[in-house]
Scaffold this active site. Sequence first.
Site, PDB file in Angstrom:
ATOM      1  N   ASN A   1      -6.576  -6.158  -4.410  1.00 34.97           N
ATOM      2  CA  ASN A   1      -7.702  -5.448  -3.809  1.00 34.97           C
ATOM      3  C   ASN A   1      -7.698  -3.950  -4.077  1.00 34.97           C
ATOM      4  OD1 ASN A   1      -9.771  -4.777  -1.557  1.00 34.97           O
ATOM      5  ND2 ASN A   1      -7.899  -3.750  -0.869  1.00 34.97           N
TER       6      ASN A   1
ATOM      7  N   ASP B   1       0.862  -1.185   0.000  1.00 36.70           N
ATOM      8  CA  ASP B   1       0.000   0.000   0.000  1.00 36.70           C
ATOM      9  C   ASP B   1       0.895   1.229   0.000  1.00 36.70           C
ATOM     10  OD1 ASP B   1      -2.122   1.917   0.552  1.00 36.70           O
ATOM     11  OD2 ASP B   1      -3.264   0.267   1.438  1.00 36.70           O
TER      12      ASP B   1
ATOM     13  N   ASP C   1       3.396   1.854  -4.851  1.00 39.55           N
ATOM     14  CA  ASP C   1       2.443   2.531  -5.730  1.00 39.55           C
ATOM     15  C   ASP C   1       2.193   1.596  -6.899  1.00 39.55           C
ATOM     16  OD1 ASP C   1       1.068   4.047  -7.574  1.00 39.55           O
ATOM     17  OD2 ASP C   1       2.437   5.761  -7.506  1.00 39.55           O
TER      18      ASP C   1
ATOM     19  N   THR D   1     -17.276   0.884   3.708  1.00 40.14           N
ATOM     20  CA  THR D   1     -15.869   1.271   3.735  1.00 40.14           C
ATOM     21  C   THR D   1     -15.743   2.789   3.844  1.00 40.14           C
ATOM     22  OG1 THR D   1     -15.772   1.474   1.321  1.00 40.14           O
ATOM     23  CG2 THR D   1     -15.242  -0.695   2.274  1.00 40.14           C
TER      24      THR D   1
ATOM     25  N   TYR E   1     -16.621   3.495 -13.183  1.00 36.93           N
ATOM     26  CA  TYR E   1     -16.317   2.457 -12.191  1.00 36.93           C
ATOM     27  C   TYR E   1     -16.778   1.092 -12.688  1.00 36.93           C
ATOM     28  CZ  TYR E   1     -16.072   0.130  -7.641  1.00 36.93           C
ATOM     29  OH  TYR E   1     -15.777  -0.737  -6.608  1.00 36.93           O
TER      30      TYR E   1
END
Length: 244
Positions: free
Chosen positions: A78, A37, A51, A178, A143
Amino acid sequence: MKEFQGLVAAVTGGAGGIGAATAALLTERGATTVVLDRTAPDTPHPYIRCDITDDDAVAAAMRTLADDHGRLDVLVNNAGIGAKGDVTANNREEWHRILDVNVVSMARITAAALPLLRRSDHAAVVNVSSVVALAGVRNRALYSATKGAVLSMTLAMAADHVKEGIRVNCVTPGTVDTPWIGRLLSTAPDPEAESRALRTRQPLGRLVTPEEVAHAITYLASPLSASTTGSALAVDGGMATLKV
């Protein structure tokens, strides 16, 4: 159950949300779980700053993972970002940016991980797609395009690597509770009405939890699921298939 004992897993976007829940569950089940991450997790998992849109950074992360752990058995793709609006709402640069993060970067990091995965007897890749790959949802054109691509890419990857013993599957979550959803609601003209709409469009009448998605990911990644590949597992409260 410790079916991941002795195995190494890497979770992109593992510092929060679905990624953090998945990293926690894989670790609970015995895996050494490495978080990839840009932000360090609040947990003691091994962490490599990465990245996923940068080829050099991804290659460096895989070298570090190999040096530190010597193997990779499970890759959970993910990391991803959201986008709102119909086809007029996002400029071309935004289309390219979201496609890079949500689709191209999954290919980028999986390609970099393949040399390690090929050495594993329990190699598994799990991609995070979305219910919008299967059901038309208003104001999610960009999306939806990315998550539909993830679903199709999962099937192609599964076909490409099945003879190498690498299983590839994906999950298609519904609306998950989330931080991104929280930010989405905070910008709505009527946050409570928007929250109610998000809950009620899923037949179960509530949002999906990150932990529920993590359980699905862990099932697909598990050595106990050795005959499952090229599958899309819905965790959407019935949104894609039930009309109630």
